[in-house]
Design an enzyme around this catalytic site. Structure first.
Site, PDB file in Angstrom:
ATOM      1  N   ASP A 195       0.857  -1.190   0.000  1.00  0.00           N
ATOM      2  CA  ASP A 195       0.000   0.000   0.000  1.00  0.00           C
ATOM      3  C   ASP A 195       0.889   1.233   0.000  1.00  0.00           C
ATOM      4  O   ASP A 195       1.620   1.480   0.956  1.00  0.00           O
ATOM      5  CB  ASP A 195      -0.888  -0.033   1.255  1.00  0.00           C
ATOM      6  CG  ASP A 195      -1.950   1.059   1.277  1.00  0.00           C
ATOM      7  OD1 ASP A 195      -1.936   1.929   0.390  1.00  0.00           O
ATOM      8  OD2 ASP A 195      -2.783   1.047   2.201  1.00  0.00           O
ATOM      9  N   ASP A 206      -3.869   7.098  -3.789  1.00  0.00           N
ATOM     10  CA  ASP A 206      -3.675   6.031  -2.807  1.00  0.00           C
ATOM     11  C   ASP A 206      -4.151   4.724  -3.441  1.00  0.00           C
ATOM     12  O   ASP A 206      -5.322   4.605  -3.817  1.00  0.00           O
ATOM     13  CB  ASP A 206      -4.504   6.376  -1.551  1.00  0.00           C
ATOM     14  CG  ASP A 206      -4.372   5.349  -0.440  1.00  0.00           C
ATOM     15  OD1 ASP A 206      -3.619   4.375  -0.594  1.00  0.00           O
ATOM     16  OD2 ASP A 206      -5.041   5.544   0.593  1.00  0.00           O
ATOM     17  N   HIS A 275     -12.016   5.832   2.272  1.00  0.00           N
ATOM     18  CA  HIS A 275     -12.034   7.198   2.821  1.00  0.00           C
ATOM     19  C   HIS A 275     -11.961   8.213   1.691  1.00  0.00           C
ATOM     20  O   HIS A 275     -11.474   7.911   0.598  1.00  0.00           O
ATOM     21  CB  HIS A 275     -10.833   7.401   3.745  1.00  0.00           C
ATOM     22  CG  HIS A 275      -9.530   6.954   3.130  1.00  0.00           C
ATOM     23  ND1 HIS A 275      -8.697   7.813   2.452  1.00  0.00           N
ATOM     24  CD2 HIS A 275      -8.937   5.727   3.072  1.00  0.00           C
ATOM     25  CE1 HIS A 275      -7.634   7.134   2.024  1.00  0.00           C
ATOM     26  NE2 HIS A 275      -7.759   5.861   2.376  1.00  0.00           N
ATOM     27  N   HIS A 283      -6.885  11.101   4.964  1.00  0.00           N
ATOM     28  CA  HIS A 283      -8.229  10.783   5.445  1.00  0.00           C
ATOM     29  C   HIS A 283      -8.941  12.093   5.731  1.00  0.00           C
ATOM     30  O   HIS A 283      -8.571  12.829   6.632  1.00  0.00           O
ATOM     31  CB  HIS A 283      -8.178   9.931   6.720  1.00  0.00           C
ATOM     32  CG  HIS A 283      -7.488   8.614   6.514  1.00  0.00           C
ATOM     33  ND1 HIS A 283      -6.836   7.955   7.535  1.00  0.00           N
ATOM     34  CD2 HIS A 283      -7.349   7.841   5.429  1.00  0.00           C
ATOM     35  CE1 HIS A 283      -6.324   6.835   7.073  1.00  0.00           C
ATOM     36  NE2 HIS A 283      -6.618   6.745   5.796  1.00  0.00           N
ATOM     37  N   GLU A 308     -11.063   1.022  -0.692  1.00  0.00           N
ATOM     38  CA  GLU A 308     -10.188  -0.098  -0.359  1.00  0.00           C
ATOM     39  C   GLU A 308     -10.989  -1.100   0.452  1.00  0.00           C
ATOM     40  O   GLU A 308     -11.773  -0.744   1.328  1.00  0.00           O
ATOM     41  CB  GLU A 308      -8.957   0.366   0.418  1.00  0.00           C
ATOM     42  CG  GLU A 308      -9.206   1.095   1.716  1.00  0.00           C
ATOM     43  CD  GLU A 308      -7.909   1.554   2.381  1.00  0.00           C
ATOM     44  OE1 GLU A 308      -6.911   0.812   2.321  1.00  0.00           O
ATOM     45  OE2 GLU A 308      -7.909   2.658   2.959  1.00  0.00           O
ATOM     46  N   GLU A 403      -7.040  -1.629  -3.536  1.00  0.00           N
ATOM     47  CA  GLU A 403      -7.494  -0.243  -3.363  1.00  0.00           C
ATOM     48  C   GLU A 403      -7.224   0.573  -4.620  1.00  0.00           C
ATOM     49  O   GLU A 403      -6.205   0.398  -5.284  1.00  0.00           O
ATOM     50  CB  GLU A 403      -6.754   0.383  -2.181  1.00  0.00           C
ATOM     51  CG  GLU A 403      -7.051   1.845  -1.928  1.00  0.00           C
ATOM     52  CD  GLU A 403      -6.244   2.407  -0.765  1.00  0.00           C
ATOM     53  OE1 GLU A 403      -6.666   3.430  -0.193  1.00  0.00           O
ATOM     54  OE2 GLU A 403      -5.189   1.826  -0.434  1.00  0.00           O
TER      55      GLU A 403
END
Length: 422
Positions: A195, A206, A275, A283, A308, A403
């Site tokens: 990640d 992300d 998020h 976030h 994710e 994700e």
């Protein structure tokens, strides 16, 4: 990077098969870690052809990747992500000239995000080819982060690493990155979550994937990949977050896995979630559940989200476990000032180099900081810096993660980090 949400109820292969992507989230088999993944499924779902293939990475990139993407894509001509038309009550947006004009106002943000996404694709393409059992986590993390820095042309808050590279193994689902002196080595039977993030002018992409080198984990990886694709497909302007979680849960729980002769249902990890993302904030307020929690909050036009999903062969619930490595400075105007001089000095360095972006101990070491443990503890105890310890299910279980980051443009949904690999 994951979000733990305790409010939720009860919350190397040298080549990979090209994963065909669609607005309906294809669930074709994929070569993962050198083995064909054949999913064991309780019920079958249809897949549809792609409307548009996402950016596949640039030709001419070196191996390992060192050439900045700005040189490979002159004049900011970075590839678009996967474009998904809005449906139902929002289908008018696709052809609305008003929405198209509104979309053009965000040109710089989209350019920044596409540049970050292309960096992510090229770095992870190399990482997926190179990562193998026998490698230690520090080598993997530094390979990914150094590649990111080179390709994005790291420059202070203008561009760089979005957050520390998460390298979580087996029952550890998220938030593990090696500290100095960590000698953990990837084993043949491990399930490794990778990640990492990239930012340009604070606009963060992300994205995460899971690697396994044993065929038996194929159903787990396929379940989570399809659950993530389902969440992306269901997402849209005015869509309720709880409805997305319900759809993700249904797909995840339709899978099972056979380990050591025992059939185990695959569970969504109910206290982890996706998020939304804000400038320099990984976030930013809203959480996207991966179970049905009846959250009536809606997604809105212009928002940037990371969908994710995490699946587990264990309890489906994670808790903090082990030594912390991830941190970030608390956001807001009411952050108190530290009393200790060592803490004040460290806070100045954190603010100067990371702002509100997450960091880890390796990053402090890289800056030349030393003897900072007492100061860091004081900042954490004072609420000035937030710690994010590893999040783990029960020992002996296995977890997987996939994700992607997308943006809800006025006239189309763009899955920015989509690539040929997943």
């Amino acid at each position: 990077m994951s979000t733990a949400n305790d409010s939720l109820p009860g919350a190397p292969a040298s080549a990979l098969e090209e994963l065909t992507i669609s607005n309906e989230a294809s669930h074709d088999e994929e070569d993962q870690g050198g083995a064909t993944l054949n999913a064991t499924k309780k019920k079958k779902k249809k897949s549809k052809k792609s409307k548009k293939k996402a950016g596949a990475g640039a030709s001419g990139q070196s191996s390992p990747p060192t050439i900045p993407v700005s040189q490979l894509f002159p004049n900011n001509s970075y590839p678009h992500g996967q474009l998904c038309d809005y449906v139902d009550d929002n289908n008018y947006r696709t052809t609305s000239e008003e929405m198209r004009a509104k979309d053009r106002l965000n040109e710089q943000q989209l350019t920044d995000l596409r540049r970050a996404a292309e960096v992510h694709r090229e770095v992870r393409q190399y990482a997926r080819q190179i990562i193998r059992p026998g490698m230690d986590l520090t080598t993997i993390a530094e390979m990914i982060e150094n590649g990111t820095r080179a390709l994005v042309e790291e420059r202070g808050f203008e561009a760089g690493v979005g957050f520390p590279t998460g390298l979580s193994i087996n029952h550890c689902a998220a938030h593990y990155t090696p500290n100095a002196g960590d000698h953990v080595v990837v084993q043949d039977d491990d399930v490794l979550k990778v990640d990492f993030g990239v930012h340009v002018n604070g606009h963060i992409v992300d994205s995460a994937f899971t690697l396994a080198w044993n065929d038996r984990y194929a159903p787990l990886l396929n379940a989570v990949r399809e659950a993530t694709n389902t969440g992306i497909r269901e997402a849209g302007i005015d869509v309720r977050l709880g409805d997305i979680g319900a759809a993700i849960q249904e797909v995840m729980e339709s899978y099972e896995i056979v380990l050591d002769g025992k059939t185990i249902p695959i569970k969504p990890i109910r206290n982890l979630c996706g998020h939304n993302i804000g400038p320099y904030l990984i976030h930013s307020g809203k959480s996207v559940p991966i179970v049905n929690n009846n959250d009536q909050t809606r997604m809105e036009e212009g928002e940037l989200f990371a969908i994710e999903t995490f699946g587990s062969t264990g309890s489906g619930y994670v808790q903090e476990e082990g030594v912390c490595s991830h941190y970030s400075k608390a956001f807001g105007d009411q952050v108190p000032l530290p009393r200790l001089q060592s803490a004040k000095k460290l806070l100045h360095s954190i603010t100067k180099n990371f702002g509100t972006l997450p960091f880890c101990r390796r990053y402090l070491d890289r800056l030349g900081e030393s003897h900072y443990y007492l100061g860091l503890k004081h900042l954490v105890d004072s609420g000035i810096v937030n710690p994010y310890p590893p999040l783990c299910d029960v020992k002996g279980s296995y977890t997987a993660q996939f994700e992607h980051t997308f943006i809800l443009r006025p006239n189309v949904k763009e899955v920015l980090s989509r690539g040929e690999d997943y």
